[in-house]
Design an enzyme around this catalytic site. Structure first.
Site, PDB file in Angstrom:
ATOM      1  N   LYS A  92      72.693  -6.362   2.217  1.00 14.19           N
ATOM      2  CA  LYS A  92      74.025  -6.580   1.628  1.00 14.19           C
ATOM      3  C   LYS A  92      74.436  -5.426   0.728  1.00 14.19           C
ATOM      4  CE  LYS A  92      74.583 -11.611   1.699  1.00 14.19           C
ATOM      5  NZ  LYS A  92      74.903 -12.786   0.890  1.00 14.19           N
ATOM      6  N   LYS A 137      71.145 -11.322  13.488  1.00 10.94           N
ATOM      7  CA  LYS A 137      71.421 -12.765  13.404  1.00 10.94           C
ATOM      8  C   LYS A 137      72.925 -13.032  13.375  1.00 10.94           C
ATOM      9  CE  LYS A 137      71.514 -13.219   8.438  1.00 10.94           C
ATOM     10  NZ  LYS A 137      71.340 -14.008   7.266  1.00 10.94           N
ATOM     11  N   LYS A 146      78.001 -14.951   8.861  1.00  6.71           N
ATOM     12  CA  LYS A 146      79.361 -15.143   8.348  1.00  6.71           C
ATOM     13  C   LYS A 146      80.000 -13.830   7.959  1.00  6.71           C
ATOM     14  CE  LYS A 146      78.180 -19.077   5.543  1.00  6.71           C
ATOM     15  NZ  LYS A 146      77.540 -19.112   4.248  1.00  6.71           N
TER      16      LYS A 146
HETATM   17  P1  AMP Z   1      74.229 -18.736   4.584  1.00  5.23           P
HETATM   18  O1  AMP Z   1      75.210 -18.604   5.686  1.00  5.23           O
HETATM   19  O2  AMP Z   1      73.561 -17.435   4.281  1.00  5.23           O
HETATM   20  O3  AMP Z   1      74.764 -19.434   3.363  1.00  5.23           O
HETATM   21  O4  AMP Z   1      73.072 -19.666   5.158  1.00  5.23           O
HETATM   22  C1  AMP Z   1      73.050 -21.059   5.081  1.00  5.23           C
HETATM   23  C2  AMP Z   1      71.911 -21.636   5.893  1.00  5.23           C
HETATM   24  O5  AMP Z   1      72.094 -21.352   7.286  1.00  5.23           O
HETATM   25  C3  AMP Z   1      70.536 -21.064   5.522  1.00  5.23           C
HETATM   26  O6  AMP Z   1      69.581 -22.089   5.606  1.00  5.23           O
HETATM   27  C4  AMP Z   1      70.304 -20.032   6.572  1.00  5.23           C
HETATM   28  O7  AMP Z   1      68.951 -19.772   6.794  1.00  5.23           O
HETATM   29  C5  AMP Z   1      70.956 -20.673   7.790  1.00  5.23           C
HETATM   30  N1  AMP Z   1      71.413 -19.638   8.741  1.00  5.23           N
HETATM   31  C6  AMP Z   1      72.352 -18.690   8.510  1.00  5.23           C
HETATM   32  N2  AMP Z   1      72.519 -17.905   9.591  1.00  5.23           N
HETATM   33  C7  AMP Z   1      71.659 -18.376  10.534  1.00  5.23           C
HETATM   34  C8  AMP Z   1      71.356 -17.988  11.875  1.00  5.23           C
HETATM   35  N3  AMP Z   1      71.979 -16.975  12.464  1.00  5.23           N
HETATM   36  N4  AMP Z   1      70.420 -18.703  12.544  1.00  5.23           N
HETATM   37  C9  AMP Z   1      69.793 -19.758  11.961  1.00  5.23           C
HETATM   38  N5  AMP Z   1      70.027 -20.161  10.711  1.00  5.23           N
HETATM   39  C10 AMP Z   1      70.952 -19.492   9.988  1.00  5.23           C
END
Ligand code: AMP
Ligand code: TRP
Length: 327
Positions: free
Chosen positions: A112, A195, A198
């Site tokens: 980031k 991955k 967002k």
């Molecule tokens: P975040 O979008 O970073 O707030 O992530 C929220 C949750 O979604 C966390 O538990 C992440 O590990 C999970 N997560 C985010 N992106 C992925 C992805 N591409 N595959 C699987 N889990 C994800």
């Protein structure tokens, strides 16, 4: 006594299939067995710039998605992180025992901060994992269900808990992670080496949980595939493997069953089938999201905060006493 789980998602950007398959889908099942707390982590979201009006909308949207996906406020507490000020209080205290090099090695910080140049990365982004440790430790959390990308952060939470306990006496439970092999790492549709995220540069990287049907079909059509024409599930075909995984998780079929379904067919048929599967899953979810009013969700969030606040207050009291603060 049930064991406690805690997890959260940032209200930044659009929640996508990776968030659902890697995190929320597991939470819905786990809430049946665990004492469950699910948070909308707005304090984490502001570690990168956010538009205040959009942040407000997204915070409510994330909470609605939790509910629409099946998190039951009777069984689980759902709340907004900034409603419990003990999170920031504990994060500050943990900052004093976290070491600069252990934060410098966090891959999410490296990724980031590189994006817009290290000079413009905030100190908040640097100490983000310490705030996450505070979230977890504040509630005597035993297990943290997340996607694979968060494992390094949970490791830090464990280290900080153990370090504090050693220095000041038994105070925190040392938490463990929970990741489900399937779904723990959903990859980008535009690049199967990265991955689904967002904050991806292109919206063709992800399927948002709120994407309309046309957008879903367009994005799947554009999704990269591998060479060859057969629908086979293997590591040599990472793009196809990722698409089969998504299909398999959304329709509760094994990858082998998906292969069989498309035996003798090509990418066109497979992509149409996958788009159908996503639309069939997301349409009802979106209808449920649309049926929840802002007033209803705000009420649930307030009740959720009221439910967990006593745990947080108790823990901070204990921590302050151990540190030698006058209370
Ligand atoms: P975040 O979008 O970073 O707030 O992530 C929220 C949750 O979604 C966390 O538990 C992440 O590990 C999970 N997560 C985010 N992106 C992925 C992805 N591409 N595959 C699987 N889990 C994800
Ligand atoms: N950092 C997590 C993410 O981006 C979100 C998060 C914040 C979290 N606090 C948490 C997840 C506590 C689990 C437990 O995915």
């Amino acid at each position: 006594m049930k064991q406690r789980i805690f997890s959260g998602i940032q209200p930044s950007g659009n929640l996508h299939l990776g968030n659902y398959l890697g995190a929320i889908k597991n939470w819905v099942k786990l809430q049946e067995e665990y004492d469950s707390i699910f948070c909308v982590v707005d304090l984490h979201a502001i570690t990168v710039p956010q538009d205040p009006e959009i942040l407000r909308q997204k915070t409510i949207e994330v909470a609605k998605i939790y509910l629409a996906a099946g998190i039951d406020p009777e069984k689980s507490a759902i709340f907004i992180q900034s409603h419990i000020s003990e999170h920031t209080e504990l994060a500050w205290i943990l900052n004093t025992i976290a070491k600069i090099p252990e934060l410098e090695k966090m891959t999410q910080f490296k990724d980031k901060s590189q994006k817009n140049g290290r000079e413009s990365a905030s100190v908040g982004l640097f100490v983000y994992p310490v705030l996450m440790a505070a979230d977890i430790l504040l509630y005597n959390t035993e297990t943290v269900p997340v996607g694979e990308d968060q494992l390094q952060h949970i490791e830090l939470a464990r280290d900080l808990a153990a370090r504090f306990n050693k220095k000041f006496g038994e105070t925190f439970i040392v938490p463990k992670h929970f990741v489900k092999e399937e779904g723990m790492r959903i990859m980008g549709l535009d690049d199967p080496r990265k991955k689904m995220s967002k904050s991806a540069a292109s919206e063709y990287n992800y399927i948002a949980l709120t994407d309309p049907e046309e957008t879903i079909r367009k994005k799947i059509k554009k999704a990269v595939t591998d060479s060859g024409s057969e629908i086979i599930y293997c590591d040599d075909k990472p793009a196809l493997k990722n698409l089969i995984n998504i299909h398999s998780l959304l329709t509760d079929q094994t990858p082998a069953e998906i292969e069989k379904m498309y035996a003798g067919k090509g990418y066109g048929d497979f992509k149409n089938g996958l788009a159908d599967a996503i639309v069939n899953f997301l349409k009802p979810l979106q209808e449920r999201i649309g049926a929840i009013s802002d007033a209803e969700v705000l009420d649930i969030l307030e009740k959720g905060a009221a439910k967990v606040r006593p745990i947080a207050i108790q823990k901070i009291f204990d921590v302050k006493q151990k540190l030698g603060f006058i209370i």
